[in-house]
Design a protein around this motif. Structure first.
Motif, PDB file in Angstrom:
ATOM      1  N   VAL A   7     -30.466 -40.972  19.176  1.00 49.66           N
ATOM      2  CA  VAL A   7     -31.260 -39.869  18.656  1.00 49.66           C
ATOM      3  C   VAL A   7     -30.879 -38.630  19.456  1.00 49.66           C
ATOM      4  O   VAL A   7     -30.980 -38.626  20.673  1.00 49.66           O
ATOM      5  CB  VAL A   7     -32.767 -40.144  18.798  1.00 49.66           C
ATOM      6  CG1 VAL A   7     -33.583 -38.970  18.281  1.00 49.66           C
ATOM      7  CG2 VAL A   7     -33.153 -41.403  18.076  1.00 49.66           C
ATOM      8  N   ASN A   8     -30.432 -37.591  18.708  1.00 51.52           N
ATOM      9  CA  ASN A   8     -30.014 -36.326  19.321  1.00 51.52           C
ATOM     10  C   ASN A   8     -29.010 -36.560  20.458  1.00 51.52           C
ATOM     11  O   ASN A   8     -29.086 -35.926  21.501  1.00 51.52           O
ATOM     12  CB  ASN A   8     -31.207 -35.528  19.835  1.00 51.52           C
ATOM     13  CG  ASN A   8     -32.033 -34.902  18.730  1.00 51.52           C
ATOM     14  OD1 ASN A   8     -31.517 -34.668  17.633  1.00 51.52           O
ATOM     15  ND2 ASN A   8     -33.299 -34.653  19.007  1.00 51.52           N
ATOM     16  N   GLY A   9     -28.112 -37.464  20.221  1.00 54.92           N
ATOM     17  CA  GLY A   9     -27.069 -37.742  21.200  1.00 54.92           C
ATOM     18  C   GLY A   9     -27.521 -38.583  22.367  1.00 54.92           C
ATOM     19  O   GLY A   9     -26.779 -38.783  23.320  1.00 54.92           O
ATOM     20  N   GLU A  10     -28.704 -39.106  22.300  1.00 55.07           N
ATOM     21  CA  GLU A  10     -29.227 -39.911  23.390  1.00 55.07           C
ATOM     22  C   GLU A  10     -29.439 -41.327  22.879  1.00 55.07           C
ATOM     23  O   GLU A  10     -30.043 -41.548  21.842  1.00 55.07           O
ATOM     24  CB  GLU A  10     -30.573 -39.313  23.824  1.00 55.07           C
ATOM     25  CG  GLU A  10     -31.161 -39.961  25.050  1.00 55.07           C
ATOM     26  CD  GLU A  10     -32.492 -39.295  25.439  1.00 55.07           C
ATOM     27  OE1 GLU A  10     -33.391 -40.057  25.808  1.00 55.07           O
ATOM     28  OE2 GLU A  10     -32.636 -38.060  25.355  1.00 55.07           O
ATOM     29  N   ALA A  11     -28.911 -42.321  23.594  1.00 53.53           N
ATOM     30  CA  ALA A  11     -29.021 -43.721  23.184  1.00 53.53           C
ATOM     31  C   ALA A  11     -30.360 -44.272  23.633  1.00 53.53           C
ATOM     32  O   ALA A  11     -30.825 -43.999  24.724  1.00 53.53           O
ATOM     33  CB  ALA A  11     -27.900 -44.539  23.808  1.00 53.53           C
ATOM     34  N   GLN A  49     -37.632 -48.969  23.584  1.00 52.38           N
ATOM     35  CA  GLN A  49     -37.898 -47.602  24.014  1.00 52.38           C
ATOM     36  C   GLN A  49     -38.298 -46.775  22.784  1.00 52.38           C
ATOM     37  O   GLN A  49     -37.733 -46.928  21.713  1.00 52.38           O
ATOM     38  CB  GLN A  49     -36.652 -47.006  24.672  1.00 52.38           C
ATOM     39  CG  GLN A  49     -36.879 -45.616  25.191  1.00 52.38           C
ATOM     40  CD  GLN A  49     -35.611 -44.988  25.775  1.00 52.38           C
ATOM     41  OE1 GLN A  49     -34.545 -45.607  25.793  1.00 52.38           O
ATOM     42  NE2 GLN A  49     -35.750 -43.760  26.244  1.00 52.38           N
ATOM     43  N   GLU A  50     -39.286 -45.857  22.985  1.00 53.60           N
ATOM     44  CA  GLU A  50     -39.768 -45.013  21.881  1.00 53.60           C
ATOM     45  C   GLU A  50     -39.275 -43.583  22.095  1.00 53.60           C
ATOM     46  O   GLU A  50     -39.205 -43.097  23.215  1.00 53.60           O
ATOM     47  CB  GLU A  50     -41.287 -45.006  21.808  1.00 53.60           C
ATOM     48  CG  GLU A  50     -41.881 -46.308  21.375  1.00 53.60           C
ATOM     49  CD  GLU A  50     -43.400 -46.232  21.233  1.00 53.60           C
ATOM     50  OE1 GLU A  50     -43.994 -45.185  21.595  1.00 53.60           O
ATOM     51  OE2 GLU A  50     -43.982 -47.205  20.774  1.00 53.60           O
ATOM     52  N   ALA A  97     -36.536 -48.455  19.269  1.00 61.60           N
ATOM     53  CA  ALA A  97     -35.319 -49.290  19.145  1.00 61.60           C
ATOM     54  C   ALA A  97     -35.733 -50.764  19.281  1.00 61.60           C
ATOM     55  O   ALA A  97     -36.411 -51.138  20.219  1.00 61.60           O
ATOM     56  CB  ALA A  97     -34.328 -48.930  20.221  1.00 61.60           C
ATOM     57  N   ALA A  98     -35.332 -51.534  18.281  1.00 62.12           N
ATOM     58  CA  ALA A  98     -35.650 -52.964  18.307  1.00 62.12           C
ATOM     59  C   ALA A  98     -34.558 -53.713  19.088  1.00 62.12           C
ATOM     60  O   ALA A  98     -33.410 -53.296  19.120  1.00 62.12           O
ATOM     61  CB  ALA A  98     -35.733 -53.488  16.881  1.00 62.12           C
TER      62      ALA A  98
END
Length: 166
Positions: free
Chosen positions: A74-78, A83-84, A65-66
């Motif tokens: 991603v998959n319901g997770e912010a 963070q990678e 995330a930039a």
């Protein structure tokens, strides 16, 4: 036969008084096969531990995330900025099997060797000797088996006829 001076010859009369069998020794050779030892040939399986090293690859999709206004989920997770998140695309697994291959060829065969062995032996032979009295001296005349071989009937000492077998 009309001539009175001609003599009539009567057939000679022959009477067998016996047959002597002359013998000779002959060498009879027999080979005897003796077991001198036994050989057992077999395959044995020897087991050892080996370490196999394999390089396995994994391919992952990396999402970062930039920093900024956009929120990445991603998959319901912010994801927080910087963070990678990794998603596994594929991975390699080691599947190890054991396959036998010919490592050596060994030929096993039997071979017979013939050895010529010579051994001297002493053989005896009977001969017929006829003792004939001539005056006061006794003359010995050897007779060969070939000279006696002309007779076809055999008479044993006990008076019976036929071959004498021992």
């Amino acid at each position: 036969m009309d001539d009175p001076t001609e003599q009539q010859l009567l057939p000679e009369r022959r009477e067998s008084v016996g047959i002597l069998e002359l013998r000779e020794e002959r060498a009879v050779v027999q080979t005897i096969r003796e077991l001198t030892g036994t050989v057992q040939v077999r395959r044995e399986r020897r087991v050892s531990q080996e370490t196999v090293t394999v390089n396995l690859e994994r391919e992952v999709l990396v999402i970062t995330a930039a920093p900024g206004d956009v929120r990445v989920e991603v998959n319901g997770e912010a994801l927080e900025p910087a963070q990678e998140y990794e998603l596994l695309v594929y991975e390699e697994r080691a599947q190890i099997s054991v396959v036998p291959y010919v490592s050596e060829r060994v030929e096993v065969f039997k071979q017979t060797r013939t050895e010529v062995v010579s051994q001297e032996i002493t053989l005896a032979r009977e001969v017929l000797v006829v003792d004939q009295k001539e005056g006061d001296a006794l003359a010995q005349t050897p007779v060969t088996p070939e000279q006696v071989a002309g007779q076809s009937q055999e008479t044993r000492p006990n008076g019976t006829r036929g071959p004498d077998r021992e």
